[in-house]
Design a protein around this motif. Structure first.
Motif, PDB file in Angstrom:
ATOM      1  N   LEU A 117       0.840  -1.202   0.000  1.00  0.00           N
ATOM      2  CA  LEU A 117       0.000   0.000   0.000  1.00  0.00           C
ATOM      3  C   LEU A 117       0.873   1.250   0.000  1.00  0.00           C
ATOM      4  N   PRO A 118       0.478   2.333  -0.685  1.00  0.00           N
ATOM      5  CA  PRO A 118      -0.795   2.521  -1.381  1.00  0.00           C
ATOM      6  C   PRO A 118      -0.832   2.012  -2.822  1.00  0.00           C
ATOM      7  N   ALA A 119       0.278   1.430  -3.325  1.00  0.00           N
ATOM      8  CA  ALA A 119       0.297   0.980  -4.729  1.00  0.00           C
ATOM      9  C   ALA A 119      -0.788  -0.050  -5.015  1.00  0.00           C
ATOM     10  N   THR A 120      -1.162  -0.853  -3.988  1.00  0.00           N
ATOM     11  CA  THR A 120      -2.129  -1.925  -4.198  1.00  0.00           C
ATOM     12  C   THR A 120      -3.542  -1.555  -3.739  1.00  0.00           C
ATOM     13  N   LYS A 121      -3.770  -0.272  -3.511  1.00  0.00           N
ATOM     14  CA  LYS A 121      -5.122   0.160  -3.105  1.00  0.00           C
ATOM     15  C   LYS A 121      -6.135  -0.130  -4.207  1.00  0.00           C
ATOM     16  N   ALA A 122      -5.746   0.116  -5.454  1.00  0.00           N
ATOM     17  CA  ALA A 122      -6.657  -0.104  -6.580  1.00  0.00           C
ATOM     18  C   ALA A 122      -6.068  -1.051  -7.623  1.00  0.00           C
ATOM     19  N   GLN A 123      -4.918  -1.665  -7.314  1.00  0.00           N
ATOM     20  CA  GLN A 123      -4.254  -2.554  -8.265  1.00  0.00           C
ATOM     21  C   GLN A 123      -3.824  -3.828  -7.542  1.00  0.00           C
ATOM     22  N   PRO A 124      -4.101  -4.991  -8.094  1.00  0.00           N
ATOM     23  CA  PRO A 124      -3.665  -6.226  -7.433  1.00  0.00           C
ATOM     24  C   PRO A 124      -2.149  -6.294  -7.335  1.00  0.00           C
ATOM     25  N   LYS A 125      -1.643  -6.791  -6.215  1.00  0.00           N
ATOM     26  CA  LYS A 125      -0.185  -6.898  -6.064  1.00  0.00           C
ATOM     27  C   LYS A 125       0.397  -7.840  -7.113  1.00  0.00           C
ATOM     28  N   GLU A 126      -0.415  -8.807  -7.575  1.00  0.00           N
ATOM     29  CA  GLU A 126       0.052  -9.751  -8.596  1.00  0.00           C
ATOM     30  C   GLU A 126       0.321  -9.071  -9.930  1.00  0.00           C
ATOM     31  N   MET A 127      -0.200  -7.836 -10.095  1.00  0.00           N
ATOM     32  CA  MET A 127      -0.017  -7.097 -11.346  1.00  0.00           C
ATOM     33  C   MET A 127       1.116  -6.080 -11.265  1.00  0.00           C
ATOM     34  N   LEU A 128       1.801  -6.005 -10.119  1.00  0.00           N
ATOM     35  CA  LEU A 128       2.963  -5.116 -10.035  1.00  0.00           C
ATOM     36  C   LEU A 128       4.034  -5.629 -11.001  1.00  0.00           C
ATOM     37  N   PRO A 129       4.630  -4.736 -11.802  1.00  0.00           N
ATOM     38  CA  PRO A 129       5.558  -5.220 -12.837  1.00  0.00           C
ATOM     39  C   PRO A 129       6.983  -5.425 -12.339  1.00  0.00           C
ATOM     40  N   LEU A 130       7.549  -6.576 -12.715  1.00  0.00           N
ATOM     41  CA  LEU A 130       8.994  -6.796 -12.605  1.00  0.00           C
ATOM     42  C   LEU A 130       9.551  -6.483 -13.990  1.00  0.00           C
ATOM     43  N   VAL A 131      10.190  -5.371 -14.131  1.00  0.00           N
ATOM     44  CA  VAL A 131      10.670  -4.807 -15.397  1.00  0.00           C
ATOM     45  C   VAL A 131       9.460  -4.468 -16.264  1.00  0.00           C
ATOM     46  N   ASP A 132       8.974  -5.409 -17.078  1.00  0.00           N
ATOM     47  CA  ASP A 132       7.829  -5.079 -17.934  1.00  0.00           C
ATOM     48  C   ASP A 132       6.763  -6.177 -17.960  1.00  0.00           C
ATOM     49  N   LYS A 133       6.847  -7.107 -16.997  1.00  0.00           N
ATOM     50  CA  LYS A 133       5.838  -8.160 -16.910  1.00  0.00           C
ATOM     51  C   LYS A 133       5.298  -8.209 -15.491  1.00  0.00           C
ATOM     52  N   PRO A 134       3.982  -8.367 -15.325  1.00  0.00           N
ATOM     53  CA  PRO A 134       3.451  -8.475 -13.961  1.00  0.00           C
ATOM     54  C   PRO A 134       3.948  -9.745 -13.281  1.00  0.00           C
ATOM     55  N   ILE A 135       4.041  -9.680 -11.952  1.00  0.00           N
ATOM     56  CA  ILE A 135       4.565 -10.791 -11.164  1.00  0.00           C
ATOM     57  C   ILE A 135       3.893 -12.105 -11.535  1.00  0.00           C
ATOM     58  N   ILE A 136       2.563 -12.105 -11.641  1.00  0.00           N
ATOM     59  CA  ILE A 136       1.839 -13.358 -11.855  1.00  0.00           C
ATOM     60  C   ILE A 136       2.175 -13.992 -13.198  1.00  0.00           C
ATOM     61  N   GLN A 137       2.561 -13.182 -14.197  1.00  0.00           N
ATOM     62  CA  GLN A 137       2.871 -13.754 -15.509  1.00  0.00           C
ATOM     63  C   GLN A 137       4.110 -14.646 -15.462  1.00  0.00           C
ATOM     64  N   TYR A 138       5.078 -14.284 -14.615  1.00  0.00           N
ATOM     65  CA  TYR A 138       6.260 -15.134 -14.466  1.00  0.00           C
ATOM     66  C   TYR A 138       5.845 -16.532 -13.990  1.00  0.00           C
TER      67      TYR A 138
END
Length: 294
Positions: free
Chosen positions: A20-41
């Protein structure tokens, strides 16, 4: 006939309060590692390991995950019109990866509860569970390594890493015996699992991390397990139920490097290391880092 793992479950209904606050309106799984969201890895790891079906356990405010893996006709049309074929291929690859199904978890009631939510879609077959927070950089995908063990042993397999010193208290820990001569000594026969022990009480240095291959019996044991503190149903308690029911569980110390992307410092370290490895970027980024006055 030997069982094979085709389905991978991703629990993704947590609130992500550490970001928080980055995940207030965005799932943490969608936070990007470089240019891909965490969950995509994690999804790419499951695909590379041979899974052809993904089940994501979502909750309120997680629509961005579904949108990410869905087709974006407007974006594809725009990229095609502008001749950006490389970007178009990247976008299409995401939506074409494999079949993805979603289950809504109305309340985040623990990892065990999230796994139980996948029961109808998994059915009576073994399956994998991947925690997107644990991003594992390995030449051979961690889940594929675990599948090799499962395909021979035909029992549940838990990924572990060696953790020494006080840090062990942050993990579930195996009480287990190493099986000599199998898989380069990386396999342990699990007798019990201890959740977040004090250093002096830890039965080993084998810490459980976010990769599991589970037999369908886990659903029955989770169904019969009483929720613990805060009404949460823990997967560790369900695994103990498997052991009590006479099922064998193996721990597997995987080859590769695990990044805890659910922690701010771990996320930053992962971002730097993945950026340094990225083709067309790594060299310039390394030069930038060397020039910093620290």
């Amino acid at each position: 006939m030997k069982m094979k793992v085709r389905k991978a479950v991703f629990p993704a209904a947590g609130l992500g309060t550490r970001f928080l606050p980055a995940t207030k309106a965005q799932p943490k799984e969608m936070l990007p590692l470089v240019d891909k969201p965490i969950i995509q890895y994690g999804v790419e790891e499951a695909q590379a390991a041979g899974c052809d079906q993904i089940i994501i356990i979502t909750g309120r405010g997680k629509n961005a995950i579904e949108d990410h893996f869905d087709v974006s006709y407007e974006l594809e049309h725009l990229l095609e019109e502008r001749g950006k074929t490389e970007l178009l291929e990247i976008v299409r690859h995401i939506s074409d990866m494999m079949h993805i199904a979603y289950v809504r978890q109305k309340q985040a009631l623990g990892l065990g509860h999230a796994v139980l939510m996948a029961r109808e879609l998994v059915g009576d077959e073994p399956f994998a569970v991947l925690l997107a927070d644990d991003v594992i950089d390995a030449e051979r995908p961690c889940l594929r390594q675990m599948m090799d063990v499962f395909e021979e042993a035909q029992c549940s397999v838990i990924a572990t890493q060696e953790v020494n010193g006080p840090a062990i208290s942050a993990y579930g820990v195996l009480d287990a015996t190493k099986i000599e001569g199998k898989f380069n000594g990386r396999v342990h026969d699990v007798k019990n699992l201890v959740e977040k022990p004090k250093l002096e009480d830890a039965p080993s240095n084998q810490a459980i991390i976010g990769r599991y291959i589970l037999t369908p019996k886990i659903f029955e044991t989770l169904q019969n397990t009483k929720p613990g503190a805060g009404g949460e149903l823990q997967l560790t308690d369900g695994l103990r139920g498997l052991l009590q029911a006479g099922e064998k569980i193996y721990g597997y110390t995987f080859e590769g490097k695990r990044h805890d992307a659910g922690d701010k410092l771990g996320f930053l370290k992962a971002t730097v290391e993945f950026a340094l490895k990225r083709e067309g970027m790594g060299k310039q980024f390394a030069e930038y880092l060397r020039g910093l006055k620290l």
